[in-house]
Design a protein around this motif. Structure first.
Motif: not given
Length: 231
Positions: A222-225
Motif C-alpha cells: 500500500t505504501e508503494e502504491i
C-alpha cells in the motif's frame, strides 16, 4: 558235526542199569550228568543271548558256538552247517571270563536317571509323556495338498476358492471380463477442443504465446502504491 545229546530217558536207562546190576562200575545219574556237563563245556563256546532263532548269525560261526534264545528259553549250537537246538539238558556252567561281549562296568543296584532336557539326553519325564500322549498319531506328518486348479504360469486369472481358501479353479481373464466391468475394450480416440472464455478445453498455442509474453506480476505494498501516485 552233530552236537551229542543225552535225553532224560537215556539217563533213566543208565540209572536202571545201575540198580539192576548193582555194579559199582556203573556211573550214578549225578556222576553221568557231571561228566556230560564237563564234556559239553570243553567243546562249546558261550556267545551270548539272541531274541529269537532268526537273529542267530548266519556267518562267522565256529563249531560249538552257543547262543541262548530268549523266545524259547533254549540254547542253540552251531554244528558247522546250521544251528541245532540243545534242548533242556544243557547245564554246563560258563566261567565269567569266558563270556564275550559283556559290559565292562555296571550301574549300582540303586541309582537314578535325570530327565531329558533340550540339551542333554535322559529319561522321559512324566510331563513329557503326558504331552506326547496328547498328540495324535501322524499329527506332524503333513503334506500340503496339490492345487485342484493345477499349476499355472504367470498371468491374470479369475480364481475360485473353497472354505479353507484353497484355489479350486483358475481361468484366464478375457477381454469380455474387462468390458463387463465398464472398461472400454479399445481406444476411443477422444479429442479435446481448445479452451474458450466459456468452455474448458486444451490451451491453444496462441494462448500459450500470449501467456508467455505477459510480464511477471509484481506484488506492491500500500505504501508503494501511495508513493507512486504522489510523484
Amino acid at each position: 558235526m552233530a552236537i551229542p545229546f543225552v535225553s532224560p530217558e537215556n539217563l533213566e536207562y543208565f540209572k536202571t542199569k545201575q540198580d539192576a546190576q548193582n555194579d559199582a562200575t556203573f556211573a550214578k545219574k549225578s556222576e553221568l550228568q557231571s561228566a556230560i556237563n564237563t564234556a559239553i563245556a570243553s567243546v562249546l563256546t558261550w556267545k551270548g543271548v539272541k531274541e529269537n532263532v532268526s537273529a542267530l548269525p548266519s556267518s562267522g560261526n565256529k563249531i560249538g558256538d552257543v547262543w541262548h534264545v530268549s523266545a524259547d528259553s533254549g540254547e542253540y549250537a552251531w554244528d558247522g552247517t546250521e544251528w541245532q537246538a540243545l534242548g533242556g539238558m544243557l547245564q554246563a556252567s560258563v566261567a565269567w571270563d569266558d563270556i564275550t561281549g559283556k559290559p565292562s562296568t555296571f550301574a549300582p543296584s540303586t541309582h537314578s536317571h535325570n530327565a531329558a532336557t533340550d540339551s542333554a539326553s535322559g529319561f522321559m519325564s512324566a510331563s513329557d509323556k503326558q504331552k506326547l500322549d496328547g498328540i495324535a498319531t501322524g499329527a506332524n506328518n503333513y503334506t500340503h495338498p496339490a492345487s485342484a486348479a493345477g499349476a499355472k504360469s504367470a498371468g491374470l486369472y479369475k480364481v475360485a476358492t473353497d472354505a479353507q481358501g484353497h484355489v479350486t479353479a483358475a481361468t484366464e481373464v478375457t477381454k469380455g471380463d474387462i468390458t463387463a466391468l465398464g472398461i472400454p475394450g479399445q481406444d476411443t480416440n477422444t479429442t479435446y477442443s481448445p479452451a474458450t472464455q466459456s468452455q474448458n478445453g486444451l490451451m491453444s498455442s496462441a494462448d500459450k504465446t500470449k501467456l508467455d509474453n505477459l510480464e511477471e506480476a509484481v506484488a506492491m505494498t500500500t505504501e508503494e502504491i501511495d508513493a507512486m501516485f504522489q510523484e
